[in-house]
Scaffold this motif. Structure first.
Motif, PDB file in Angstrom:
ATOM      1  N   ASP A 169       0.834  -1.200   0.000  1.00  0.00           N
ATOM      2  CA  ASP A 169       0.000   0.000   0.000  1.00  0.00           C
ATOM      3  C   ASP A 169       0.872   1.255   0.000  1.00  0.00           C
ATOM      4  O   ASP A 169       1.291   1.736   1.052  1.00  0.00           O
ATOM      5  CB  ASP A 169      -0.919  -0.032   1.235  1.00  0.00           C
ATOM      6  CG  ASP A 169      -1.983   1.041   1.226  1.00  0.00           C
ATOM      7  OD1 ASP A 169      -1.847   2.045   0.485  1.00  0.00           O
ATOM      8  OD2 ASP A 169      -2.950   0.887   1.980  1.00  0.00           O
ATOM      9  N   GLU A 170       1.137   1.783  -1.189  1.00  0.00           N
ATOM     10  CA  GLU A 170       1.985   2.971  -1.317  1.00  0.00           C
ATOM     11  C   GLU A 170       1.411   4.191  -0.593  1.00  0.00           C
ATOM     12  O   GLU A 170       2.154   4.899   0.106  1.00  0.00           O
ATOM     13  CB  GLU A 170       2.238   3.298  -2.795  1.00  0.00           C
ATOM     14  CG  GLU A 170       3.304   4.340  -3.013  1.00  0.00           C
ATOM     15  CD  GLU A 170       4.692   3.886  -2.571  1.00  0.00           C
ATOM     16  OE1 GLU A 170       5.486   4.769  -2.172  1.00  0.00           O
ATOM     17  OE2 GLU A 170       5.004   2.683  -2.619  1.00  0.00           O
ATOM     18  N   PRO A 171       0.095   4.460  -0.700  1.00  0.00           N
ATOM     19  CA  PRO A 171      -0.453   5.601   0.057  1.00  0.00           C
ATOM     20  C   PRO A 171      -0.281   5.442   1.573  1.00  0.00           C
ATOM     21  O   PRO A 171      -0.059   6.432   2.274  1.00  0.00           O
ATOM     22  CB  PRO A 171      -1.931   5.620  -0.339  1.00  0.00           C
ATOM     23  CG  PRO A 171      -1.967   4.988  -1.692  1.00  0.00           C
ATOM     24  CD  PRO A 171      -0.902   3.920  -1.635  1.00  0.00           C
ATOM     25  N   ALA A 172      -0.348   4.231   2.077  1.00  0.00           N
ATOM     26  CA  ALA A 172      -0.139   4.008   3.509  1.00  0.00           C
ATOM     27  C   ALA A 172       1.296   4.345   3.890  1.00  0.00           C
ATOM     28  O   ALA A 172       1.538   4.963   4.936  1.00  0.00           O
ATOM     29  CB  ALA A 172      -0.469   2.566   3.892  1.00  0.00           C
ATOM     30  N   TRP A 173       2.260   3.971   3.072  1.00  0.00           N
ATOM     31  CA  TRP A 173       3.667   4.306   3.331  1.00  0.00           C
ATOM     32  C   TRP A 173       3.855   5.825   3.353  1.00  0.00           C
ATOM     33  O   TRP A 173       4.527   6.366   4.229  1.00  0.00           O
ATOM     34  CB  TRP A 173       4.558   3.648   2.293  1.00  0.00           C
ATOM     35  CG  TRP A 173       5.991   4.054   2.302  1.00  0.00           C
ATOM     36  CD1 TRP A 173       6.681   4.611   1.262  1.00  0.00           C
ATOM     37  CD2 TRP A 173       6.961   3.917   3.358  1.00  0.00           C
ATOM     38  NE1 TRP A 173       7.997   4.841   1.607  1.00  0.00           N
ATOM     39  CE2 TRP A 173       8.190   4.417   2.893  1.00  0.00           C
ATOM     40  CE3 TRP A 173       6.894   3.428   4.652  1.00  0.00           C
ATOM     41  CZ2 TRP A 173       9.350   4.442   3.679  1.00  0.00           C
ATOM     42  CZ3 TRP A 173       8.049   3.450   5.436  1.00  0.00           C
ATOM     43  CH2 TRP A 173       9.251   3.944   4.948  1.00  0.00           C
ATOM     44  N   GLU A 174       3.255   6.499   2.390  1.00  0.00           N
ATOM     45  CA  GLU A 174       3.355   7.966   2.346  1.00  0.00           C
ATOM     46  C   GLU A 174       2.713   8.581   3.589  1.00  0.00           C
ATOM     47  O   GLU A 174       3.222   9.562   4.143  1.00  0.00           O
ATOM     48  CB  GLU A 174       2.732   8.514   1.070  1.00  0.00           C
ATOM     49  CG  GLU A 174       3.477   8.126  -0.192  1.00  0.00           C
ATOM     50  CD  GLU A 174       4.942   8.551  -0.196  1.00  0.00           C
ATOM     51  OE1 GLU A 174       5.256   9.673   0.278  1.00  0.00           O
ATOM     52  OE2 GLU A 174       5.783   7.768  -0.675  1.00  0.00           O
ATOM     53  N   SER A 233      13.033   2.450   1.663  1.00  0.00           N
ATOM     54  CA  SER A 233      11.972   1.705   0.989  1.00  0.00           C
ATOM     55  C   SER A 233      12.606   0.928  -0.154  1.00  0.00           C
ATOM     56  O   SER A 233      12.716   1.417  -1.275  1.00  0.00           O
ATOM     57  CB  SER A 233      10.906   2.676   0.460  1.00  0.00           C
ATOM     58  OG  SER A 233       9.884   1.976  -0.223  1.00  0.00           O
ATOM     59  N   ASP A 234      13.063  -0.270   0.142  1.00  0.00           N
ATOM     60  CA  ASP A 234      13.744  -1.117  -0.828  1.00  0.00           C
ATOM     61  C   ASP A 234      13.072  -2.486  -0.807  1.00  0.00           C
ATOM     62  O   ASP A 234      13.052  -3.150   0.240  1.00  0.00           O
ATOM     63  CB  ASP A 234      15.223  -1.237  -0.461  1.00  0.00           C
ATOM     64  CG  ASP A 234      16.033  -1.996  -1.490  1.00  0.00           C
ATOM     65  OD1 ASP A 234      15.482  -2.883  -2.196  1.00  0.00           O
ATOM     66  OD2 ASP A 234      17.244  -1.716  -1.596  1.00  0.00           O
ATOM     67  N   PRO A 235      12.519  -2.923  -1.947  1.00  0.00           N
ATOM     68  CA  PRO A 235      11.802  -4.207  -1.985  1.00  0.00           C
ATOM     69  C   PRO A 235      12.610  -5.412  -1.515  1.00  0.00           C
ATOM     70  O   PRO A 235      12.034  -6.435  -1.176  1.00  0.00           O
ATOM     71  CB  PRO A 235      11.406  -4.349  -3.458  1.00  0.00           C
ATOM     72  CG  PRO A 235      11.383  -2.958  -3.983  1.00  0.00           C
ATOM     73  CD  PRO A 235      12.460  -2.216  -3.225  1.00  0.00           C
ATOM     74  N   LYS A 236      13.930  -5.311  -1.447  1.00  0.00           N
ATOM     75  CA  LYS A 236      14.704  -6.465  -0.957  1.00  0.00           C
ATOM     76  C   LYS A 236      14.401  -6.753   0.511  1.00  0.00           C
ATOM     77  O   LYS A 236      14.703  -7.829   1.011  1.00  0.00           O
ATOM     78  CB  LYS A 236      16.198  -6.293  -1.192  1.00  0.00           C
ATOM     79  CG  LYS A 236      16.904  -5.340  -0.269  1.00  0.00           C
ATOM     80  CD  LYS A 236      18.384  -5.288  -0.605  1.00  0.00           C
ATOM     81  CE  LYS A 236      19.123  -4.308   0.276  1.00  0.00           C
ATOM     82  NZ  LYS A 236      20.526  -4.204  -0.123  1.00  0.00           N
ATOM     83  N   TYR A 237      13.774  -5.797   1.207  1.00  0.00           N
ATOM     84  CA  TYR A 237      13.399  -6.005   2.606  1.00  0.00           C
ATOM     85  C   TYR A 237      11.935  -6.425   2.771  1.00  0.00           C
ATOM     86  O   TYR A 237      11.456  -6.545   3.895  1.00  0.00           O
ATOM     87  CB  TYR A 237      13.666  -4.737   3.423  1.00  0.00           C
ATOM     88  CG  TYR A 237      15.120  -4.347   3.439  1.00  0.00           C
ATOM     89  CD1 TYR A 237      16.048  -5.083   4.151  1.00  0.00           C
ATOM     90  CD2 TYR A 237      15.557  -3.246   2.712  1.00  0.00           C
ATOM     91  CE1 TYR A 237      17.388  -4.737   4.148  1.00  0.00           C
ATOM     92  CE2 TYR A 237      16.895  -2.888   2.708  1.00  0.00           C
ATOM     93  CZ  TYR A 237      17.803  -3.633   3.418  1.00  0.00           C
ATOM     94  OH  TYR A 237      19.133  -3.293   3.416  1.00  0.00           O
TER      95      TYR A 237
END
Length: 141
Positions: free
Chosen positions: A21-26, A45-49
């Motif tokens: 959820d990108e809006p939640a991260w923002e 914010s790195d997808p490897k995590y």
């Protein structure tokens, strides 16, 4: 083996582990900025995590060189993204590796600042949580 990023000077690492959820991260980032005044977070914010386990984070810190070791970090995990209160998960990497507690943005700046300068240790905050393992100030406000 993953490696942990380093936070900027006098900031805490906020590591995103949920990418649903990108809006939640923002919203999480905006909420932390609301309470901190000056930047007290290094946002990663790195997808490897994505979905990384607490044990893998502890192991990554254990494998780091002495100068790259962290004492704690904050995770923006699935609970952070889904809960209306957006509580980050604080993770101890030094004294009791793997110990955690939740921190809503309202209390993030206090926790982050005190951990950064070693004014209060992780256990003191962790021992002051409510029944939901969430830190809401030493007076439980």
């Amino acid at each position: 083996m993953i490696s942990l990023p380093q936070p900027d000077d006098l900031t805490s690492l906020v590591l995103r582990t949920d990418f649903t959820d990108e809006p939640a991260w923002e919203a999480v980032k905006a909420a932390l900025r609301t309470w901190e005044g000056d930047d007290s977070a290094t946002f990663v914010s790195d997808p490897k995590y994505a979905g990384v386990s607490l044990q893998r984070l502890v192991d990554a810190d254990n494998a780091a060189s002495h100068e790259d070791k962290l004492t704690y970090l904050f995770l923006a995990d699935a609970t952070t993204m889904a809960d209306v209160e957006c509580p980050l998960l604080a993770l101890d990497l030094a004294d009791e590796p793997g110990r955690t507690f939740r921190v809503p943005p309202r209390w993030y700046a206090d926790v982050s600042a005190n951990l950064t300068i070693a004014n209060v240790d992780f256990a003191e905050f962790a021992n002051a949580v409510d029944r939901s393992d969430t830190y809401r100030g030493f007076d439980g406000a």
